[in-house]
Enzyme design. Structure first.
Site, short mmCIF file in Angstrom:
data_model
loop_
_atom_site.label_atom_id
_atom_site.label_comp_id
_atom_site.label_asym_id
_atom_site.label_seq_id
_atom_site.Cartn_x
_atom_site.Cartn_y
_atom_site.Cartn_z
CG ASN A 1 -3.38 4.43 0.21
OD1 ASN A 1 -4.54 4.41 0.63
ND2 ASN A 1 -2.66 3.33 0.07
CD GLU B 1 -2.87 3.32 -6.88
OE1 GLU B 1 -2.84 2.70 -5.79
OE2 GLU B 1 -2.77 4.56 -6.92
CB SER C 1 -0.84 0.08 1.27
OG SER C 1 -1.58 -1.07 1.43
N1 LIG Z 1 -5.83 -4.91 4.05
C1 LIG Z 1 -6.03 -4.01 3.09
O1 LIG Z 1 -7.10 -3.37 3.02
C2 LIG Z 1 -5.00 -3.78 2.03
C3 LIG Z 1 -5.38 -3.11 0.85
C4 LIG Z 1 -4.42 -2.96 -0.17
C5 LIG Z 1 -3.12 -3.43 0.02
N2 LIG Z 1 -2.76 -4.05 1.20
C6 LIG Z 1 -1.39 -4.56 1.31
O2 LIG Z 1 -1.43 -5.98 1.17
C7 LIG Z 1 -0.38 -6.59 1.91
C8 LIG Z 1 -0.98 -7.63 2.85
O3 LIG Z 1 -1.90 -7.01 3.72
P1 LIG Z 1 -3.01 -7.86 4.51
O4 LIG Z 1 -3.97 -6.86 5.04
O5 LIG Z 1 -3.47 -9.00 3.68
O6 LIG Z 1 -2.11 -8.42 5.73
P2 LIG Z 1 -2.42 -9.64 6.72
O7 LIG Z 1 -1.75 -9.31 8.00
O8 LIG Z 1 -3.89 -9.96 6.71
O9 LIG Z 1 -1.67 -10.88 6.04
C9 LIG Z 1 -0.30 -10.96 5.87
C10 LIG Z 1 0.10 -12.44 5.74
O10 LIG Z 1 1.48 -12.47 5.37
C11 LIG Z 1 2.04 -13.61 5.98
N3 LIG Z 1 3.50 -13.51 5.98
C12 LIG Z 1 4.31 -12.79 6.79
N4 LIG Z 1 5.60 -12.99 6.45
C13 LIG Z 1 5.60 -13.83 5.40
C14 LIG Z 1 6.64 -14.43 4.61
N5 LIG Z 1 7.93 -14.19 4.83
N6 LIG Z 1 6.27 -15.28 3.62
C15 LIG Z 1 4.96 -15.54 3.37
N7 LIG Z 1 3.96 -15.02 4.10
C16 LIG Z 1 4.27 -14.18 5.09
C17 LIG Z 1 1.41 -13.63 7.37
O11 LIG Z 1 1.52 -14.91 7.98
C18 LIG Z 1 -0.04 -13.25 7.03
O12 LIG Z 1 -0.84 -14.40 6.79
C19 LIG Z 1 0.35 -5.44 2.62
O13 LIG Z 1 1.45 -5.07 1.86
C20 LIG Z 1 -0.71 -4.32 2.64
O14 LIG Z 1 -0.13 -3.06 2.69
C21 LIG Z 1 -3.67 -4.24 2.20
#
Ligand SMILES: NC(=O)c1ccc[n+]([C@@H]2O[C@H](COP(=O)([O-])OP(=O)(O)OC[C@H]3O[C@@H](n4cnc5c(N)ncnc54)[C@H](O)[C@@H]3O)[C@@H](O)[C@H]2O)c1
Length: 296
Positions: free
Chosen positions: A189, A151, A118
């Site tokens: 953002n 995006e 993000s």
């Molecule tokens: N949640 C949102 O609304 C949203 C929207 C757009 C983008 N994002 C981006 O998406 C990404 C993930 O966000 P999320 O909300 O799904 O997070 P989340 O915390 O729900 O999930 C993250 C996952 O990554 C796993 N993980 C951690 N280290 C790892 C590794 N080395 N190898 C493999 N898996 C690993 C964790 O175990 C977890 O299951 C981030 O970069 C975030 O900025 C989030």
């Protein structure tokens, strides 16, 4: 491109895996946590059930989608044969740099590497690999199976060819991709977070209350959700961290996070995920009421 690997099976990873699998791609879903993988498959199953109930897909399509997803805790096995890797692991710069360094070492030379970050610079992530022309941002929106936007963020070195392939691939998913350049906050953002920050400033100065601010934006500007409610949904810690990235990146005080936001994050009031933000969710995420702090 037929074979996709998704790294991270959390909120975004499971939605990304679901979306690719539903369009018939072979998906390898990788997470360090077996528990996250199990929960992800259960969530995808539940979301597909809802789509069957609404008659958007058939039971056979649901079964075919699930059959397209394999899970791995070992990244080496998970990226075998991948044409495209989409990284959606926890938002942490050191973690992402480590993952991309490793991906660069273990993936085929022609594999494209995308990140769903993000706020972290695509250019910085690309720079730890030996293939910066093949590194790109694919910023999906939450919930991924529903939201139309991707995006597509070009790092400084991302090639035209790779950008066009990722744009085309996003269209194949039924999404509407938009190409943007790699500057702090990208576009989504950069525009959303100052609006959320300004809503917090408006509350902080006592101009209006939580529900009043949200109502103005919903009924006056046709936003489906008020900005304070949306901030609770995104997570106040996430909002704070994106504002900090923009504040540092541009050095412009207009992006400075409001002190109320900083205080709320320090107090552990992170929004829906912690049970309280601008609203209180103790009776469930759909039964919000204004948090006691903000009742006059
Ligand atoms: N949640 C949102 O609304 C949203 C929207 C757009 C983008 N994002 C981006 O998406 C990404 C993930 O966000 P999320 O909300 O799904 O997070 P989340 O915390 O729900 O999930 C993250 C996952 O990554 C796993 N993980 C951690 N280290 C790892 C590794 N080395 N190898 C493999 N898996 C690993 C964790 O175990 C977890 O299951 C981030 O970069 C975030 O900025 C989030």
């Amino acid at each position: 491109m037929k074979n996709i690997t998704v790294i991270g099976a959390g909120t975004m990873g499971n939605g990304i895996a679901h979306t690719f699998a539903q369009k018939n791609f072979n998906v390898n879903l990788v997470d360090i946590s077996a528990d996250s993988l199990e929960k992800a498959i259960a969530t995808i199953g539940k979301n597909l059930d809802r789509m069957v109930k609404k008659e958007k897909i058939t039971e056979t399509e649901k079964m075919n989608t699930l059959a397209k997803i394999s899970t791995y805790t070992d990244i080496n096995s998970g990226v075998k044969g991948a044409d495209l890797v989409v990284e959606a692991a926890t938002e942490n710069i050191d973690l992402k740099l480590k993952i991309f360094k490793q991906l660069d070492e273990i993936c085929d030379a022609n594999t494209l590497l995308a990140t769903n970050t993000s706020s972290i610079s695509i250019t910085k992530i690309a720079a730890v690999t030996a293939r910066p022309t093949q590194v790109i941002g694919m910023h999906f929106m939450n919930p991924v199976p529903v939201m139309k936007l991707v995006e597509v963020i070009r790092g400084y070195a991302t090639s035209n060819e790779v950008t066009q392939r990722v744009m085309e691939m996003s269209r194949t998913l039924g999404k509407s991709p938009v190409e943007v350049n790699d500057y702090p906050g990208f576009v989504a953002n950069r525009i959303l977070m100052p609006m959320i920050n300004e809503s917090i400033e408006t509350l902080f100065q006592g101009v209006a209350g939580v529900e009043e601010i949200d109502t103005v934006m919903m009924l006056g500007m046709a936003h489906p959700m008020g900005p304070l409610h949306l901030a609770d949904f995104i997570g106040l810690d996430v909002c704070l961290s994106i504002l900090e990235v923009m504040h540092d990146g541009f050095g412009n005080p207009k992006y400075a996070p409001n002190p109320l936001l900083v205080n709320m994050v320090m107090a552990g009031k992170l929004g829906i995920k912690s049970g309280e933000g601008f609203y209180d969710y103790s009776e469930g995420p759909r039964n919000k009421k204004v948090a006691t702090q903000f009742i006059k």
